[in-house]
Design a protein around this motif. Structure first.
Motif, PDB file in Angstrom:
ATOM      1  N   LYS B 391     -38.023  11.193 -47.456  1.00  7.62           N
ATOM      2  CA  LYS B 391     -38.068  11.505 -48.912  1.00  7.62           C
ATOM      3  C   LYS B 391     -36.708  11.152 -48.913  1.00  7.62           C
ATOM      4  O   LYS B 391     -35.535  10.756 -49.916  1.00  7.62           O
ATOM      5  N   GLU B 392     -35.880  11.815 -48.855  1.00 12.03           N
ATOM      6  CA  GLU B 392     -34.216  11.949 -48.202  1.00 12.03           C
ATOM      7  C   GLU B 392     -33.399  10.398 -47.799  1.00 12.03           C
ATOM      8  O   GLU B 392     -32.766   9.768 -48.259  1.00 12.03           O
ATOM      9  N   VAL B 393     -34.536  10.546 -46.486  1.00 11.09           N
ATOM     10  CA  VAL B 393     -33.816   9.149 -45.911  1.00 11.09           C
ATOM     11  C   VAL B 393     -33.793   8.051 -46.759  1.00 11.09           C
ATOM     12  O   VAL B 393     -33.006   6.917 -47.376  1.00 11.09           O
ATOM     13  N   PHE B 394     -35.164   7.980 -47.546  1.00  9.08           N
ATOM     14  CA  PHE B 394     -35.543   6.371 -49.103  1.00  9.08           C
ATOM     15  C   PHE B 394     -34.827   6.718 -49.665  1.00  9.08           C
ATOM     16  O   PHE B 394     -34.111   5.494 -50.156  1.00  9.08           O
ATOM     17  N   VAL B 395     -34.016   7.934 -50.034  1.00  6.06           N
ATOM     18  CA  VAL B 395     -33.364   7.734 -51.131  1.00  6.06           C
ATOM     19  C   VAL B 395     -32.205   7.085 -50.462  1.00  6.06           C
ATOM     20  O   VAL B 395     -31.573   6.392 -52.412  1.00  6.06           O
ATOM     21  N   HIS B 396     -31.561   6.906 -50.118  1.00 11.19           N
ATOM     22  CA  HIS B 396     -30.037   6.676 -49.721  1.00 11.19           C
ATOM     23  C   HIS B 396     -30.533   5.397 -49.450  1.00 11.19           C
ATOM     24  O   HIS B 396     -29.435   4.691 -49.110  1.00 11.19           O
ATOM     25  N   MET B 397     -31.499   5.156 -48.816  1.00  9.89           N
ATOM     26  CA  MET B 397     -31.593   3.578 -48.226  1.00  9.89           C
ATOM     27  C   MET B 397     -32.048   2.766 -49.760  1.00  9.89           C
ATOM     28  O   MET B 397     -31.126   1.344 -49.841  1.00  9.89           O
ATOM     29  N   PHE B 398     -32.550   3.430 -50.362  1.00  9.24           N
ATOM     30  CA  PHE B 398     -32.759   2.346 -51.722  1.00  9.24           C
ATOM     31  C   PHE B 398     -31.473   2.708 -52.460  1.00  9.24           C
ATOM     32  O   PHE B 398     -31.192   1.608 -53.155  1.00  9.24           O
ATOM     33  N   GLN B 399     -30.680   3.324 -52.611  1.00  6.20           N
ATOM     34  CA  GLN B 399     -29.470   3.664 -53.463  1.00  6.20           C
ATOM     35  C   GLN B 399     -27.671   2.788 -52.654  1.00  6.20           C
ATOM     36  O   GLN B 399     -27.793   1.796 -53.780  1.00  6.20           O
ATOM     37  N   GLU B 400     -27.819   3.092 -51.606  1.00  2.00           N
ATOM     38  CA  GLU B 400     -26.861   2.462 -51.068  1.00  2.00           C
ATOM     39  C   GLU B 400     -27.374   1.448 -49.450  1.00  2.00           C
ATOM     40  O   GLU B 400     -26.475   0.814 -48.960  1.00  2.00           O
ATOM     41  N   GLY B 401     -28.300   1.295 -50.087  1.00  2.00           N
ATOM     42  CA  GLY B 401     -28.768   0.424 -48.798  1.00  2.00           C
ATOM     43  C   GLY B 401     -28.829   1.231 -47.276  1.00  2.00           C
ATOM     44  O   GLY B 401     -28.381   0.261 -46.078  1.00  2.00           O
ATOM     45  N   ALA B 402     -28.467   2.323 -46.925  1.00  2.00           N
ATOM     46  CA  ALA B 402     -28.400   2.923 -45.756  1.00  2.00           C
ATOM     47  C   ALA B 402     -29.890   2.759 -44.957  1.00  2.00           C
ATOM     48  O   ALA B 402     -30.649   2.472 -45.007  1.00  2.00           O
ATOM     49  N   ASP B 403     -28.932   2.350 -43.492  1.00  3.83           N
ATOM     50  CA  ASP B 403     -30.209   2.497 -42.379  1.00  3.83           C
ATOM     51  C   ASP B 403     -30.623   3.501 -42.250  1.00  3.83           C
ATOM     52  O   ASP B 403     -30.136   4.673 -41.544  1.00  3.83           O
ATOM     53  N   PRO B 404     -31.644   3.314 -42.036  1.00  2.24           N
ATOM     54  CA  PRO B 404     -32.982   4.907 -41.902  1.00  2.24           C
ATOM     55  C   PRO B 404     -32.829   5.134 -40.558  1.00  2.24           C
ATOM     56  O   PRO B 404     -32.306   6.465 -40.548  1.00  2.24           O
ATOM     57  N   GLU B 405     -32.058   4.670 -39.675  1.00  2.11           N
ATOM     58  CA  GLU B 405     -32.083   5.414 -38.271  1.00  2.11           C
ATOM     59  C   GLU B 405     -30.717   5.981 -37.727  1.00  2.11           C
ATOM     60  O   GLU B 405     -30.290   6.678 -38.024  1.00  2.11           O
ATOM     61  N   GLN B 406     -29.431   5.118 -38.551  1.00  5.24           N
ATOM     62  CA  GLN B 406     -28.019   5.507 -38.835  1.00  5.24           C
ATOM     63  C   GLN B 406     -28.081   6.603 -39.502  1.00  5.24           C
ATOM     64  O   GLN B 406     -27.768   7.817 -38.930  1.00  5.24           O
ATOM     65  N   TYR B 407     -28.616   7.021 -40.727  1.00  9.22           N
ATOM     66  CA  TYR B 407     -29.015   7.789 -41.737  1.00  9.22           C
ATOM     67  C   TYR B 407     -29.568   8.959 -40.547  1.00  9.22           C
ATOM     68  O   TYR B 407     -28.806  10.252 -41.178  1.00  9.22           O
ATOM     69  N   VAL B 408     -30.535   9.514 -39.997  1.00 12.03           N
ATOM     70  CA  VAL B 408     -31.271   9.825 -39.415  1.00 12.03           C
ATOM     71  C   VAL B 408     -30.080  10.755 -38.633  1.00 12.03           C
ATOM     72  O   VAL B 408     -30.182  12.185 -38.528  1.00 12.03           O
ATOM     73  N   LYS B 409     -29.272   9.464 -37.953  1.00 13.50           N
ATOM     74  CA  LYS B 409     -28.654  10.371 -36.712  1.00 13.50           C
ATOM     75  C   LYS B 409     -27.339  11.239 -37.437  1.00 13.50           C
ATOM     76  O   LYS B 409     -26.482  12.059 -37.074  1.00 13.50           O
ATOM     77  N   ASP B 410     -26.683   9.844 -38.643  1.00 14.00           N
ATOM     78  CA  ASP B 410     -25.736  10.829 -39.743  1.00 14.00           C
ATOM     79  C   ASP B 410     -25.776  12.196 -39.704  1.00 14.00           C
ATOM     80  O   ASP B 410     -25.118  13.626 -39.565  1.00 14.00           O
ATOM     81  N   HIS B 411     -27.118  12.834 -39.829  1.00 10.70           N
ATOM     82  CA  HIS B 411     -26.835  13.551 -41.266  1.00 10.70           C
ATOM     83  C   HIS B 411     -28.179  14.245 -40.396  1.00 10.70           C
ATOM     84  O   HIS B 411     -29.068  15.318 -40.633  1.00 10.70           O
ATOM     85  N   ALA B 412     -28.010  14.475 -38.606  1.00  3.30           N
ATOM     86  CA  ALA B 412     -28.812  15.791 -38.250  1.00  3.30           C
ATOM     87  C   ALA B 412     -30.399  15.769 -38.528  1.00  3.30           C
ATOM     88  O   ALA B 412     -30.438  16.642 -38.714  1.00  3.30           O
ATOM     89  N   LEU B 413     -31.005  14.989 -39.124  1.00  2.00           N
ATOM     90  CA  LEU B 413     -32.263  15.038 -40.148  1.00  2.00           C
ATOM     91  C   LEU B 413     -33.860  14.537 -38.927  1.00  2.00           C
ATOM     92  O   LEU B 413     -34.973  14.966 -39.659  1.00  2.00           O
ATOM     93  N   GLY B 414     -33.580  15.105 -37.798  1.00  2.00           N
ATOM     94  CA  GLY B 414     -33.979  14.603 -36.504  1.00  2.00           C
ATOM     95  C   GLY B 414     -35.457  15.540 -36.734  1.00  2.00           C
ATOM     96  O   GLY B 414     -34.798  16.716 -36.534  1.00  2.00           O
ATOM     97  N   ALA B 415     -35.290  15.387 -36.651  1.00  2.00           N
ATOM     98  CA  ALA B 415     -37.576  16.447 -36.637  1.00  2.00           C
ATOM     99  C   ALA B 415     -37.192  17.305 -35.238  1.00  2.00           C
ATOM    100  O   ALA B 415     -36.983  16.826 -33.807  1.00  2.00           O
ATOM    101  N   VAL B 416     -36.507  18.769 -35.317  1.00  2.00           N
ATOM    102  CA  VAL B 416     -36.742  19.270 -33.689  1.00  2.00           C
ATOM    103  C   VAL B 416     -38.147  19.395 -33.217  1.00  2.00           C
ATOM    104  O   VAL B 416     -39.123  19.930 -33.876  1.00  2.00           O
ATOM    105  N   ARG B 417     -38.636  18.447 -31.758  1.00  2.00           N
ATOM    106  CA  ARG B 417     -39.494  18.740 -31.815  1.00  2.00           C
ATOM    107  C   ARG B 417     -39.418  19.171 -30.209  1.00  2.00           C
ATOM    108  O   ARG B 417     -40.537  19.104 -28.937  1.00  2.00           O
ATOM    109  N   ASP B 418     -38.321  19.815 -30.066  1.00  5.18           N
ATOM    110  CA  ASP B 418     -37.868  20.625 -28.540  1.00  5.18           C
ATOM    111  C   ASP B 418     -38.624  22.259 -29.023  1.00  5.18           C
ATOM    112  O   ASP B 418     -38.056  22.936 -29.162  1.00  5.18           O
TER     113      ASP B 418
END
Lengths: 500, 476
Positions: B391-418
């Motif tokens: 949802k956070e990624v979506f808001v930024h995608m909607f408002q600023e056209g952020a690229d989802p993959e890049q945004y996840v990377k830049d903001h370390a949002l990736g789910a911890v799957r370790d």
């Protein structure tokens, strides 16, 4: 012999040959205008400075070989209903007394592209409504053959200027005969092209479906050359027609062998002056002697042409002239209370009586309840007239007729009875209703010394046939028609100017 | 009130067409711009100027006609409508009276009583007028001709509507169709769609129409509804009082919720229509017509049928998604990329709609791409990011056209799957919450939820909830 005694093609040839310059030609025209204007009043605006500047630019382009046309460097007068960028374009109306258009009419632009030099703007009937140039808001124009007579109209200034040798060429416009009738009265050659041949873009509209711009000259050759310069297909005018060819001068041949010339009997009946009748029929005989075949026939519908013409042209005019309201340009009444009073006063004070008469007539025939009875019926008559001409051209190549029922009337004689004036358009309006080309050329002087004009009508796009017939007749008549020089010299009286 | 009245309503809808240039000259149609900058001799009514018809206007008019089931007039003409007003530089308007380009169509609307067809009497092309600006300080009026010559179509309905609801449904349907065609943006507030309401009332059961009035100046659907209600009661009151309704044009004042008479039929203008002599008749060839027909986009009704077949989404979703062509196209493209139409639909129906509403925007204003949305669906669906992160990624995608993959990377949002790191955290959580552990082991399934929440909290929301669940069960 002065430079203004040369025809346009002779003048153009000398300029091209380097015997004289475009500036010489313009100066000669300006001197001639200067000498005669006081008596004639052909011009509303003369532009010495602008004309000399154009001449210099044209001269340069002639010398570099860029301008090769036969009219390069020739001064031309332009009727004041053709827009000229930055130069007054008044339509001889108070309502446009100060109007300087932001653009140039396509016909004038074409002329300038061919090296023609606009020397000034000529007087006319107000908004081209009239047959004498007396409805001009800025004073009458006099006939160079006899200053007591009118030059005809509405292109009276353009025809008088050419007849008086103020300049060799001019542009006019023809809605119901406005080139052909004053050409006839002034002893010059004028041509109304097929509707759609010359762009109407920049021609201040009177009757849009009838208006055509056309050339006025001293002889058929000049006339054909000027038509060739101004005719073009123009995208800016939706009624413009893309023609197969625009070469009109190649028709300047002395050859009428086998040409079938129709003589509409109903154009030679009651109301036609006997001298005019004899002159026209005499000219027809000359053509017959040179191999043309004369064919008398009944055109039909003649009495209906005038009413149909005045209904259609006035209807269109009532709408076309609505834009002159004192808001965007032109005359605005000095005092008014509110919008409607501004409209009313500006238009009441800005338009002359004849224009108001036609606006009212036109508004009336378009009103609900009258539209079907008048306007629609007039359109039907228009279609029938076109059919009558179609039938005529099945069995003849050109139609020969008078251009007007009489020679030029005296000043003041016509406006008293507008209906009678309208009826004098009888031989010219049909060509506009049917969209046909018509050439008017002088064939004789009457016993008062006034020129008699002959009209040749062709089928649509058949300008070359009437040019060929006209050229042959001109040669048969002995070449150039004389100039009204003597008259101009003898009569020194000042032109009586009407004031607005 | 003893007698029962029914309302009869017909509409005249003006729509500004989305052409680049004006109907009879090459000037720009762009909204705004300094006064009198989008003008030339033609659209300011200079003497000697002539109109040249913009072909695109004819094509848009035909497109609207075809989409509303009209007959196309293959030989149509323009006529002049003569009247004096300073916003009209020639003092005549070029319009169509005798041979309008489209006739005899209709659109289907839905009413509580079922489907109903509202007939379209005709559609004609015409030019818009300029704008008058009254300068109260200088006590004068000025004219801006930028809008003069902007192309319009006027869609004239039959008197087939009986209520404000039907009027709104009809306008909604027209707007939807015209927007689908790209022929106009149909914004009432900006004036690119304007509706005049012709309304009369009659006693239920009567056949003859009552006397109608025409209402102008209706700038929103709400104003239209209020004006209809207001005019209906005004007319009924008159009839009940035994007074006649006068045929007249009335101007609605939405602030005062009252209409004022502008002019009555007695002083109605005679427009002195006649065929426009400066334009040649328009001949529409079979080829041209077929070309336009072939270019017609898939319309909403067609999409609804196809969605039912092609995508496994509820009809409710399909209806909302197809309310706008750009939304529908976004859905179709994103679904094609990720192959998960239902997930795509959920994002569009939920978050997208919510944010559009918040920003007071229309689906046409969406700036993210179908590819971005598809990527986000993938990330969320594979568990690469969890719900809140998506949802956070979506808001930024909607408002600023952020690229989802890049945004996840830049903001370390990736789910911890370790699993190792996660196991450590879970152990700690179990240690800190002995009571819940006991509860769960005692059979209280609910306690597991609490423990998942605690783990997520400790992971700052970045854990994959599925994995957390799995490890918790294992350790318990």
């Amino acid at each position: 012999m002065g430079l203004m005694d040369l025809t346009a093609l002779e003048l153009g040839k000398k300029i091209k040959a380097g015997e004289l310059t475009a500036m010489d030609a313009v100066e000669a025209a300006l001197a001639s205008i200067e000498e005669k204007e006081e008596r004639l009043h052909s011009f509303l605006t003369v532009d010495p400075k602008g004309a000399l500047e154009q001449a210099k630019a044209v001269q340069k382009r002639i010398e570099t070989g860029e301008l090769k046309g036969p009219l390069a460097g020739v001064p031309v007068a332009v009727k004041d209903n053709l827009c000229t960028r930055g130069m007054l374009t008044t339509c001889a109306s108070r309502i446009l007394y100060n109007f300087k258009p932001p653009y140039t009419a396509e016909a004038v632009a074409n002329l300038q592209r061919a090296g023609g030099i606009v020397i000034g703007k000529t007087n006319m009937d107000e908004f081209a409504m009239g047959s004498t140039t007396e409805t001009s808001a800025f004073g009458i124009t006099r006939n160079p053959w006899n200053l007591e007579h009118v030059p005809g109209g509405s292109s009276g200034g353009s025809c008088a200027a050419v007849a008086a040798r103020e300049c060799p060429l001019s542009l006019g416009s023809d809605t119901g005969g406005s080139i052909r009738q004053p050409s006839s009265y002034c002893g010059v050659t004028g041509l109304k092209p097929t509707y759609g041949t010359v762009s109407r873009y920049g021609l201040v509209a009177y009757g849009s479906s009838l208006d055509q711009v056309g050339p006025i000259a001293r002889d058929v050759s000049d006339c054909a050359a000027l038509l060739e310069a101004i005719a073009s297909y123009d995208r800016k005018d939706s009624t413009s027609v893309q023609r197969a060819e625009y070469d009109f001068t190649s028709a300047l041949q002395e050859d009428v062998a086998g040409l079938r010339i129709g003589i509409p009997k109903d154009y030679f009946g009651e109301g036609l002056d006997a001298q005019v009748r004899n002159a026209i029929l005499g000219a027809a005989k000359l053509l017959e002697k040179r191999g043309a075949i004369l064919k008398e026939f009944d055109l039909g519908l003649v009495p209906y042409a005038i009413p149909a013409y005045y209904i259609i042209s006035s209807a269109e005019a009532s709408s076309n002239l609505a834009r002159f309201d004192g808001i965007k340009y032109g005359y605005r009444a000095g005092e008014y209370e509110g919008l409607h009073s501004m409209y009313k006063r500006s238009r009441s004070q800005g338009f002359g009586a004849e224009v108001k008469r036609r606006i009212m007539l036109g508004s009336f025939v378009l009103s609900s309840g009258y539209y079907e009875a008048y306007y629609i019926k007039a359109l039907k008559v228009k279609a029938l007239i076109k059919e009558a001409f179609d039938r005529a051209f099945d069995h003849c190549d050109v139609i020969l007729a008078p251009a007007a029922p009489s020679t030029a009337p005296k000043i003041g004689a016509s406006l008293k009875d507008p209906l009678k004036m309208y009826l004098s358009d009888i031989y010219t309006v049909a060509a506009n209703l049917a969209g046909l080309p018509g050439l008017s050329l002088p064939c004789k002087l009457d016993d008062k010394g006034l020129p008699i004009g002959l009209q040749l009508l062709g089928n649509c796009f058949q300008e070359k046939k009437i040019i060929r017939a006209g050229y042959t007749l001109e040669q048969a008549l002995g070449g150039h028609f004389p100039a009204p020089k003597e008259v101009l010299k003898e009569t020194g009286g000042k032109c009586h100017e009407q004031t607005v | 009130m003893s007698r029962q009245y029914e309302t009869v309503i017909g509409l005249e809808v003006h729509v500004e067409l989305a052409t680049e240039t004006k109907i009879f000259c090459g000037c720009s149609t762009r909204f705004g711009g300094a006064p009198n900058t989008h003008t030339c001799p033609v659209c300011t009514g200079m003497p000697g100027s002539l109109p040249v018809l913009n072909k695109k206007v004819v094509e848009y008019a035909i497109a609207v006609g075809l989409a509303t089931g009209c007959k196309i007039t293959r030989y149509c003409k323009f006529d002049r409508k003569n009247y004096f007003y300073p916003d009209n530089p020639q003092n005549y308007q070029i319009s169509q009276l005798y041979l309008p380009i489209c006739r005899d169509g209709g659109v289907e609307i839905e009413t509580p009583a079922g489907k109903k067809v509202i007939g379209i009497h005709e559609i004609h092309m015409e030019e818009d007028a300029g704008k008058l600006i009254h300068d109260e300080w200088e006590d004068c009026s000025l004219v801006d001709y930028n809008r003069s010559g902007v192309p319009l179509i006027e869609i004239v309905s039959e008197p087939d509507m009986g209520s404000a609801e039907e009027v709104i449904a009809y306008l909604d349907k027209l707007r939807l169709i015209i927007r689908y065609l790209g022929a106009s943006d149909c914004r009432l507030q900006e004036g690119s769609m304007r509706a005049d309401v012709n309304l009369s009332v009659r006693e239920v059961g009567t056949k003859a129409f009552g006397t109608r009035t025409e209402m102008k100046n209706l700038n929103s659907f709400k104003a239209i509804s209020r004006a209809i209600a207001g005019e209906r009661s005004r007319q009924i009151e008159l009839l009940e009082a035994g007074k006649p309704v006068i045929q007249e044009t009335r101007r609605w004042d939405d602030n005062k919720e009252y209409s004022y008479a502008m002019r009555s039929k007695e002083d109605a203008k005679d427009y002195r229509y006649f065929p426009e002599p400066d334009l040649v008749p328009v001949s529409i060839s079979q080829e041209w017509l077929e070309e336009i027909r072939a270019r017609q986009p898939e319309l909403r009704s067609e999409k609804l049928v196809r969605y039912k077949k092609e995508y496994d989404i509820p009809e409710y979703d399909a209806r909302i998604l197809t309310e706008s062509r750009s939304m529908a196209e976004l859905f179709e493209e994103a679904s094609a990329i990720c192959g998960k139409p239902k997930k795509v639909s959920n994002w569009l129906m939920g978050e997208t709609m919510r944010l559009l509403k918040e920003a007071e925007q229309e689906p046409e204003d969406i700036s993210f791409t179908a590819a971005q949305l598809a990527k986000l669906v993938e990330l969320a669906d594979t568990g690469a990011i969890n719900g809140p992160a998506a949802k956070e990624v979506f808001v930024h995608m909607f408002q600023e056209g952020a690229d989802p993959e890049q945004y996840v990377k830049d903001h370390a949002l990736g789910a911890v799957r370790d699993a190792g790191a996660l196991r450590e955290t879970v152990r700690q959580v179990l240690e800190d919450n002995p009571q819940s552990v006991a509860d769960y082991r005692g059979g209280k399934e609910k306690a597991l939820g609490f423990l998942v929440g605690q783990t997520m909290k400790a992971m700052k929301g970045k854990a994959d909830p599925g994995l957390v669940n799995q490890i918790l069960r294992e350790l318990l």
